[in-house]
Design an enzyme around this catalytic site. Structure first.
Site, PDB file in Angstrom:
ATOM      1  N   GLN A  93       0.853  -1.198   0.000  1.00  0.00           N
ATOM      2  CA  GLN A  93       0.000   0.000   0.000  1.00  0.00           C
ATOM      3  C   GLN A  93       0.883   1.240   0.000  1.00  0.00           C
ATOM      4  O   GLN A  93       1.727   1.404   0.883  1.00  0.00           O
ATOM      5  CB  GLN A  93      -0.934   0.016   1.222  1.00  0.00           C
ATOM      6  CG  GLN A  93      -1.918   1.172   1.188  1.00  0.00           C
ATOM      7  CD  GLN A  93      -2.915   1.158   2.347  1.00  0.00           C
ATOM      8  OE1 GLN A  93      -2.746   0.420   3.317  1.00  0.00           O
ATOM      9  NE2 GLN A  93      -3.939   1.970   2.250  1.00  0.00           N
ATOM     10  N   HIS A  99      -8.532   1.700  -0.849  1.00  0.00           N
ATOM     11  CA  HIS A  99      -8.977   1.656  -2.251  1.00  0.00           C
ATOM     12  C   HIS A  99      -8.844   0.245  -2.786  1.00  0.00           C
ATOM     13  O   HIS A  99      -8.038  -0.543  -2.317  1.00  0.00           O
ATOM     14  CB  HIS A  99      -8.171   2.636  -3.110  1.00  0.00           C
ATOM     15  CG  HIS A  99      -6.687   2.437  -3.020  1.00  0.00           C
ATOM     16  ND1 HIS A  99      -5.941   2.901  -1.948  1.00  0.00           N
ATOM     17  CD2 HIS A  99      -5.818   1.799  -3.829  1.00  0.00           C
ATOM     18  CE1 HIS A  99      -4.681   2.582  -2.121  1.00  0.00           C
ATOM     19  NE2 HIS A  99      -4.571   1.900  -3.245  1.00  0.00           N
ATOM     20  N   HIS A 101      -8.256  -1.916  -6.367  1.00  0.00           N
ATOM     21  CA  HIS A 101      -7.793  -1.836  -7.759  1.00  0.00           C
ATOM     22  C   HIS A 101      -8.580  -2.817  -8.619  1.00  0.00           C
ATOM     23  O   HIS A 101      -8.736  -3.985  -8.238  1.00  0.00           O
ATOM     24  CB  HIS A 101      -6.323  -2.277  -7.869  1.00  0.00           C
ATOM     25  CG  HIS A 101      -5.337  -1.437  -7.127  1.00  0.00           C
ATOM     26  ND1 HIS A 101      -4.555  -0.499  -7.758  1.00  0.00           N
ATOM     27  CD2 HIS A 101      -4.966  -1.421  -5.820  1.00  0.00           C
ATOM     28  CE1 HIS A 101      -3.743   0.067  -6.853  1.00  0.00           C
ATOM     29  NE2 HIS A 101      -3.975  -0.480  -5.677  1.00  0.00           N
TER      30      HIS A 101
HETATM   31  P1  AMP Z   1      -1.503   1.194  -3.610  1.00  0.00           P
HETATM   32  O1  AMP Z   1      -0.063   0.897  -3.950  1.00  0.00           O
HETATM   33  O2  AMP Z   1      -2.359  -0.035  -3.505  1.00  0.00           O
HETATM   34  O3  AMP Z   1      -1.610   2.093  -2.403  1.00  0.00           O
HETATM   35  O4  AMP Z   1      -2.071   1.984  -4.868  1.00  0.00           O
HETATM   36  C1  AMP Z   1      -2.001   3.367  -5.001  1.00  0.00           C
HETATM   37  C2  AMP Z   1      -2.362   3.671  -6.428  1.00  0.00           C
HETATM   38  O5  AMP Z   1      -2.658   5.033  -6.543  1.00  0.00           O
HETATM   39  C3  AMP Z   1      -1.242   3.355  -7.431  1.00  0.00           C
HETATM   40  O6  AMP Z   1      -1.696   2.393  -8.374  1.00  0.00           O
HETATM   41  C4  AMP Z   1      -0.962   4.712  -8.078  1.00  0.00           C
HETATM   42  O7  AMP Z   1      -0.685   4.605  -9.441  1.00  0.00           O
HETATM   43  C5  AMP Z   1      -2.254   5.456  -7.823  1.00  0.00           C
HETATM   44  N1  AMP Z   1      -2.133   6.912  -7.801  1.00  0.00           N
HETATM   45  C6  AMP Z   1      -1.195   7.633  -7.171  1.00  0.00           C
HETATM   46  N2  AMP Z   1      -1.425   8.954  -7.355  1.00  0.00           N
HETATM   47  C7  AMP Z   1      -2.551   9.043  -8.096  1.00  0.00           C
HETATM   48  C8  AMP Z   1      -3.311  10.136  -8.633  1.00  0.00           C
HETATM   49  N3  AMP Z   1      -2.961  11.419  -8.412  1.00  0.00           N
HETATM   50  N4  AMP Z   1      -4.416   9.862  -9.348  1.00  0.00           N
HETATM   51  C9  AMP Z   1      -4.780   8.580  -9.567  1.00  0.00           C
HETATM   52  N5  AMP Z   1      -4.108   7.510  -9.103  1.00  0.00           N
HETATM   53  C10 AMP Z   1      -3.002   7.739  -8.382  1.00  0.00           C
END
Ligand code: AMP
Ligand code: ZN
Length: 136
Positions: A93, A99, A101
Site C-alpha cells: 500500500q 482503495h 484496484h
Molecule cells: P496502492 O499501492 O495499492 O496504495 O495503490 C495506489 C495507487 O494510486 C497506485 O496504483 C498509483 O498509481 C495510484 N495513484 C497515485 N497517485 C494518483 C493520482 N494522483 N491519481 C490517480 N491515481 C493515483
C-alpha cells in the site's frame, strides 16, 4: 485528512479522471496504471485501510466493484481481471486511503499479481486453522 492524496482528489483539489461517484464512493482511473483501464474505487470518507471500514460499507464497496467490473469488461472488451486491495506498506500500500484496484488483464501483459507458494505440513495448516476458526 490534510496530507491524503485521495482525500484531495475527492475534495476536487487534485484533478482525477472520475468515471463514477455516488454519496459514499468515488471511482477513478489510476493515473499510473498497471494496464490500460486500471480503475480505483475508494470511499469518500477517509479510512486508512481494510481494518478501518465498517463491514456493511465494505459490502457496498464490493458490490460497486462488481458493477464497475462488468461495465469495464463489456466496454473495454477484456476477459480477465484482477481485483487487488493492499493494506499496509509491507503489503504494497502506497496511498493510505482505502482503495480497491480493478486491473484488466491482457494476454502477454507484464502485470504481476502472483507469489511463490509455501510448502506447509498439514499440522502447520491445522495450527493456523484452529487459531482463526475459534475466533470467527
Ligand atoms: P496502492 O499501492 O495499492 O496504495 O495503490 C495506489 C495507487 O494510486 C497506485 O496504483 C498509483 O498509481 C495510484 N495513484 C497515485 N497517485 C494518483 C493520482 N494522483 N491519481 C490517480 N491515481 C493515483
Ligand atoms: Zn484520505
Amino acid at each position: 485528512m490534510d496530507n491524503c492524496i485521495f482525500c484531495k482528489i475527492i475534495a476536487g483539489v487534485i484533478p482525477s479522471a472520475t468515471i463514477y461517484e455516488n454519496e459514499e464512493f468515488k471511482v477513478i482511473l489510476d493515473r499510473f496504471p498497471a494496464n490500460e483501464g486500471h480503475v480505483l474505487i475508494m470511499p469518500k470518507e477517509h479510512c486508512d485501510n481494510l481494518f478501518g471500514i465498517e463491514e456493511e460499507k465494505a459490502g457496498r464497496l464490493f458490490a460497486l466493484a462488481v458493477k464497475v467490473a462488468k461495465v469495464m469488461k463489456e466496454t473495454l472488451g477484456f476477459e480477465n481481471m484482477n481485483l487487488v486491495q493492499n493494506n499496509g506498506p509491507v503489503a504494497g500500500q502506497t496511498v493510505n486511503h482505502l482503495h480497491v484496484h480493478l486491473i484488466p488483464r491482457y494476454e502477454g501483459d507484464e502485470v504481476k499479481v502472483t507469489w511463490p507458494q509455501m510448502d506447509l505440513t498439514d499440522e502447520q495448516i491445522d495450527a493456523v486453522k484452529i487459531k482463526l476458526a475459534e475466533n470467527l
